[in-house]
Design a protein around this motif. Structure first.
Motif, short mmCIF file in Angstrom:
data_model
loop_
_atom_site.label_atom_id
_atom_site.label_comp_id
_atom_site.label_asym_id
_atom_site.label_seq_id
_atom_site.Cartn_x
_atom_site.Cartn_y
_atom_site.Cartn_z
N ALA A 11 30.19 33.00 44.02
CA ALA A 11 28.92 32.33 43.70
C ALA A 11 28.48 32.65 42.27
N ALA A 12 28.64 33.90 41.86
CA ALA A 12 28.25 34.30 40.50
C ALA A 12 29.18 33.69 39.46
N ALA A 13 30.47 33.75 39.71
CA ALA A 13 31.46 33.25 38.75
C ALA A 13 31.31 31.75 38.52
N LEU B 61 39.68 32.56 31.71
CA LEU B 61 38.36 32.07 32.09
C LEU B 61 37.97 32.58 33.48
N VAL B 62 38.87 32.44 34.44
CA VAL B 62 38.57 32.85 35.81
C VAL B 62 38.41 34.36 35.91
N LYS B 63 39.34 35.10 35.35
CA LYS B 63 39.28 36.56 35.45
C LYS B 63 38.01 37.12 34.80
N GLU C 146 29.66 29.78 32.30
CA GLU C 146 29.97 28.63 31.46
C GLU C 146 31.47 28.33 31.49
N GLY C 147 31.79 27.07 31.72
CA GLY C 147 33.17 26.61 31.65
C GLY C 147 33.94 26.69 32.94
N VAL C 148 33.45 27.43 33.94
CA VAL C 148 34.24 27.65 35.15
C VAL C 148 34.40 26.36 35.95
N THR C 149 33.38 25.53 35.98
CA THR C 149 33.49 24.28 36.74
C THR C 149 33.70 23.06 35.84
N THR C 150 33.89 23.29 34.55
CA THR C 150 34.13 22.18 33.61
C THR C 150 35.42 21.43 34.01
N GLY C 151 35.32 20.11 34.06
CA GLY C 151 36.48 19.30 34.39
C GLY C 151 36.75 19.14 35.87
N LEU C 152 35.89 19.72 36.70
CA LEU C 152 36.07 19.61 38.15
C LEU C 152 35.16 18.52 38.71
N CYS C 153 35.53 17.97 39.85
CA CYS C 153 34.70 16.97 40.50
C CYS C 153 34.52 17.32 41.97
#
Length: 456
Positions: free
Chosen positions: A117-119, A8-10, A123-130
């Motif tokens: 900033a772009a990454a 996901l990150v890469k 979609e999904g990169v910040t899912t589950g983060l707070c």
């Protein structure tokens, strides 16, 4: 699960690799020194606005920030990019007028910041983060163009010589719980990221003006007061103090004469010295600075010269937060393989950064990459591998953000809980910064012939 996160990150960063490398190339070609980075400022603001971010501008100085709210309560992480270049005469890619060049690689931080900033919008990169993520383009890490910056202070445009202290003063770091950036560097083969252990050096920025009396150097030298001799005596007096410097405090004092007289036939009536006083211990820096000021004042008095001392608070010693160090190592080794990150064990680093000012209030970390060629701050400095200097840092910063803010921000909360900042509040920090300041004449000559020294 882990493999999915790595993928996901890469992929999120790789999708914007062209943006990262275009940003690096543009900023390399448009170097600007601190508090003059208007071209970089505008370019980066256009990038961020194009990605859908709302910008908070510094306005009268370059720099801005944008905040990504993850809509679940939690800590706020700042990811930084420094915009400034430095004067580097003779560098083949230096600006032909200002001689500025990106000979420290700060522009790579901004390229990585654009990639982050772009990454983060994928979609999904910040899912589950707070929590929140504050992305910040910051000016003026290098202390150069001292006369220009002092003029900005006198005009009331800035309060401090460097960008991060100025941003602290303006409240742009209010609400931030920790901060990170990744600096371009060079490592041994196989190491992609290094995170230092010991503190960097802080510095007090010093400008000392000796004022004498002009006279004909051949016909009537006795009628003058030689400001250059006063300055030479002061340097000798300061050198005599060096054996008092404790090795563990890593004190460095290295003055230069920036004005030394106007004509050979005239006794110099005005001589200006500039220097840093560097050290790895804040209290020791203050103690030794007073000793040097006293030595300089005594030297001026011995010649009969006047002396103006202007001390400005610069960078404070910076130590990487232990939990953030481990997080950086985990992030890069997840992405690039075990053994690609070095947690170095040295007890002291001779360089300095104004990230130390921020680090005196909140946890910070500044790893360094591989990928440069030549010595930093020299005309030989190059970015040999933009992928290592820009894209891997972007991937690492995104992965660090995920490691810190997932699972209810468990790791980030651990960072906060274990932090031991130098200062308990901004007010305490500002009081310490002001304690560095000596501004004005320090030798008083009374009509009765008495001489007194007044040090703030």
């Amino acid at each position: 699960m882990i493999m999915d996160e790595i993928k996901l990150v890469k992929e999120a960063v790789e999708k914007h690799s062209s943006l990262i490398f275009e940003t690096e190339k543009f900023l390399w070609a448009h170097p600007e020194t601190g508090f003059r980075e208007w071209t970089a400022d505008q370019y980066l603001k256009n990038v961020f606005r194009g990605l859908g971010y709302d910008i908070v501008e510094a306005g009268d100085i370059p720099g801005f920030y944008a905040e990504l709210d993850l809509h679940t309560a939690g800590p706020c992480i700042a990811i930084l990019g420094e915009m400034d270049a430095l004067p580097c005469q003779g560098h083949p890619d230096a600006d032909p007028v200002t001689h500025a060049a990106h000979a420290c690689g700060h522009h790579c931080q901004c390229a990585a910041l654009a990639g982050v900033a772009a990454a983060l919008k994928e979609e999904g990169v910040t899912t589950g983060l707070c929590g929140k993520i504050r992305l910040m383009a910051v000016p003026a890490e290098e202390i150069v163009d001292l006369a220009f910056r002092v003029s900005l202070i006198e005009e009331g445009k800035i309060h401090y010589l460097q960008g991060k202290p100025e941003f602290i003063h303006r409240g742009y770091f209010d609400g931030v719980d920790m901060a990170m950036l990744i600096h371009a560097g060079s490592q041994a083969p196989g190491t992609l990221l290094k995170v230092r252990n010991g503190p960097t050096c802080g510095c007090i920025v010093k400008r000392m003006t000796f004022i004498g009396k002009a006279a004909h150097a051949g016909a009537r030298p006795g009628q003058g007061i030689n400001a250059l001799y006063a300055a030479n005596t002061a340097i000798t007096a300061a050198n005599a103090l060096r054996e008092k410097f404790d090795d563990d405090d890593h004190i460095r004092f290295h003055p230069i004469i920036t004005e030394g007289g106007s004509a050979i036939s005239v006794i110099p009536n005005r001589v200006v010295l500039e220097s840093y006083l560097r050290g790895s211990n804040l209290k020791a820096m203050m103690r030794y600075n007073r000793m040097i000021n006293q030595a300089f004042a005594g030297a001026a008095a011995s010649i009969g010269a006047r002396l103006e001392i202007h001390d400005y608070p610069g960078a404070l010693p910076m130590k990487n937060n232990p939990v953030l160090r481990q997080t950086a190592k985990q992030a890069v080794e997840l992405l690039e393989g075990e053994g690609t990150c070095l947690l170095s064990s040295e007890i002291w680093s001779p360089g300095g950064t104004d990230l130390g000012n921020l680090g005196s209030l909140i946890p910070v970390v500044q790893p360094s990459t591989t990928g440069i060629e030549g010595v930093g701050h020299s005309k030989e400095f190059r970015i040999k591998n933009p992928y290592h200097c820009c894209q891997i840092p972007a991937e690492c910063l995104v992965m660090m953000t995920r490691l810190l803010l997932r699972d209810g921000a468990k790791r980030a909360k651990e960072v906060i809980a274990k932090a031991a900042p130098e200062f308990a509040s901004k007010e305490e920090y500002f009081a310490a910064m002001e304690a560095f300041s000596t501004r004005g004449e320090v030798v008083n000559y009374a009509e009765n012939g008495n001489i007194s020294i007044q040090l703030s």
